[in-house]
Design an enzyme around this catalytic site. Structure first.
Site, PDB file in Angstrom:
ATOM      1  N   GLU A  58       0.884  -1.197   0.112  1.00 35.13           N
ATOM      2  CA  GLU A  58      -0.123  -0.063  -0.069  1.00 35.13           C
ATOM      3  C   GLU A  58       0.729   1.268  -0.046  1.00 35.13           C
ATOM      4  O   GLU A  58       0.658   2.381  -0.691  1.00 35.13           O
ATOM      5  CB  GLU A  58      -0.912   0.064   1.160  1.00 35.13           C
ATOM      6  CG  GLU A  58      -2.144  -1.007   1.051  1.00 35.13           C
ATOM      7  CD  GLU A  58      -1.624  -2.378   1.590  1.00 35.13           C
ATOM      8  OE1 GLU A  58      -2.454  -3.397   1.506  1.00 35.13           O
ATOM      9  OE2 GLU A  58      -0.261  -2.551   2.012  1.00 35.13           O
ATOM     10  N   PHE A  83      -5.563   0.136   5.731  1.00 35.81           N
ATOM     11  CA  PHE A  83      -3.973   0.205   5.085  1.00 35.81           C
ATOM     12  C   PHE A  83      -3.796   1.420   4.311  1.00 35.81           C
ATOM     13  O   PHE A  83      -2.716   2.010   4.319  1.00 35.81           O
ATOM     14  CB  PHE A  83      -4.191  -1.186   3.897  1.00 35.81           C
ATOM     15  CG  PHE A  83      -4.399  -2.319   4.688  1.00 35.81           C
ATOM     16  CD1 PHE A  83      -3.895  -2.556   6.042  1.00 35.81           C
ATOM     17  CD2 PHE A  83      -5.284  -3.141   4.146  1.00 35.81           C
ATOM     18  CE1 PHE A  83      -4.162  -4.035   6.517  1.00 35.81           C
ATOM     19  CE2 PHE A  83      -5.602  -4.484   4.580  1.00 35.81           C
ATOM     20  CZ  PHE A  83      -5.139  -4.742   5.816  1.00 35.81           C
ATOM     21  N   HIS A 109     -14.335  -0.742   3.261  1.00 39.62           N
ATOM     22  CA  HIS A 109     -14.297  -1.283   4.601  1.00 39.62           C
ATOM     23  C   HIS A 109     -13.720  -0.674   5.913  1.00 39.62           C
ATOM     24  O   HIS A 109     -12.971  -1.055   6.711  1.00 39.62           O
ATOM     25  CB  HIS A 109     -13.043  -2.770   4.509  1.00 39.62           C
ATOM     26  CG  HIS A 109     -13.518  -3.817   3.524  1.00 39.62           C
ATOM     27  ND1 HIS A 109     -13.698  -3.374   2.085  1.00 39.62           N
ATOM     28  CD2 HIS A 109     -13.978  -4.850   3.553  1.00 39.62           C
ATOM     29  CE1 HIS A 109     -13.879  -4.402   1.330  1.00 39.62           C
ATOM     30  NE2 HIS A 109     -14.529  -5.246   2.270  1.00 39.62           N
TER      31      HIS A 109
END
Length: 313
Positions: A58, A83, A109
């Site tokens: 990431e 992330f 999420h």
């Protein structure tokens, strides 16, 4: 009565990206090996030549997005909120925020409604982190209509934008002809005179339901949807506080550093008002079904209603 349509805002994100990519050939989408979950796979299928899978890296993905932005592309870098905002914070700050590059971060999420993924993936700190980065716009849409509009608004805005999306399907509440999305402007969903409920993201629909239950008790609650947490619609927040005298903030995020903190910051300076913050109370989440977690952490309709009823006395 017909059943309310429910759509997860991560689905809205994927669909909006695909549409945006058809309209603008400078849109590039990056993902960190989660295209099926973040729904950027929809864009990949439509525009495979402008999709980059950066793998489980990431921080590197944010660096690649920053580089693409310097060439005139409009990159949407996507991953789970934990992330995108957490693991890659340094790169977001130094490679995107500091040079004020035109990078859009699509964080899916978010919050405890991630459910069975558990505490390590249930990011309740991302809004707080992103608010601290100078020049970063922070958007947390409440439903499918708003999420799609937010993606377009992010594209049109020149500069870094953090977009927060959820995994759980939520009711579509903004599907009406007069709905208008404008960065930095809150939306009054219900008028009221006794207190103001200011909500963002997933709990907005629950707050509307709670307001109806409060009305049955003789408590007239004004409900405001704040989709843009930064910049905050200070004018609307201050006016509502002066009008009703009490304010409740509701968010699927820590009560530290999120919407509640942003509202308290402005009210303490411009209109001192009694505020109650409803959110995740300085604790980590846990693994479990999303709806059960929302109830346990006090973010379902009944819990919101009970807390506000007690506060209104």
């Amino acid at each position: 009565m017909s059943e309310v349509k429910k759509i997860a805002t991560r689905d809205s994100y994927g669909n909006a990206l695909a549409e945006l990519g058809t309209e603008h050939d400078n849109v590039v989408v990056l993902d960190a090996d989660l295209a099926a979950a973040t729904k950027t796979g929809v864009f990949k299928k439509a525009h495979p030549d402008r999709f980059i899978d950066c793998g489980i890296a990431e921080s590197n993905m944010i660096g690649v997005a920053a580089g693409l932005a310097t060439t005139g592309k409009v990159p949407f870098a996507s991953s789970f909120a934990m992330f995108a905002a957490g693991r890659a914070f340094e790169q977001v700050r130094n490679s995107v925020g500091y040079p004020h590059l035109n990078v859009k971060i699509g964080a899916t999420h978010a919050g405890i409604s991630v459910g069975e993924d558990g505490a390590t993936h249930q990011c309740n700190e991302d809004i707080a982190l992103m608010r601290t980065i100078p020049g970063m716009v922070v958007i947390n849409p409440a439903d499918d209509v708003e999420a799609r509009a937010a993606v377009r608004a992010a594209y049109e805005h020149q500069g870094p934008v953090y977009l927060r999306f959820g995994r759980l399907a939520v009711p579509v509440i903004n599907d009406r002809p007069d709905y208008k999305f404008e960065l930095g402007k809150g939306v009054v969903l219900r008028e009221g005179k006794d207190l103001t409920i200011i909500a963002t993201g997933l709990p907005v629909s629950n707050c509307l339901e709670a307001a109806e239950k409060l009305a049955a008790d003789g408590i007239d609650a004004k409900v405001i949807n704040i989709h843009t947490i930064k910049p905050l619609d200070e004018e609307l927040v201050v006016a509502a506080a002066k009008e009703t005298g009490k304010v409740v903030t509701v968010e699927e995020h820590s009560v530290i550093g999120g919407l509640g903190s942003a509202v308290c910051d402005v009210l303490s300076e411009k209109a001192p008002t009694q505020v109650m913050k409803i959110g995740v109370n300085d604790t980590f989440g846990e693994s479990g079904p999303a709806l059960e977690l929302l109830k346990k952490y006090g973010l379902d309709t009944d819990s919101i209603y009970e807390k506000i009823k007690a506060f209104a006395k």
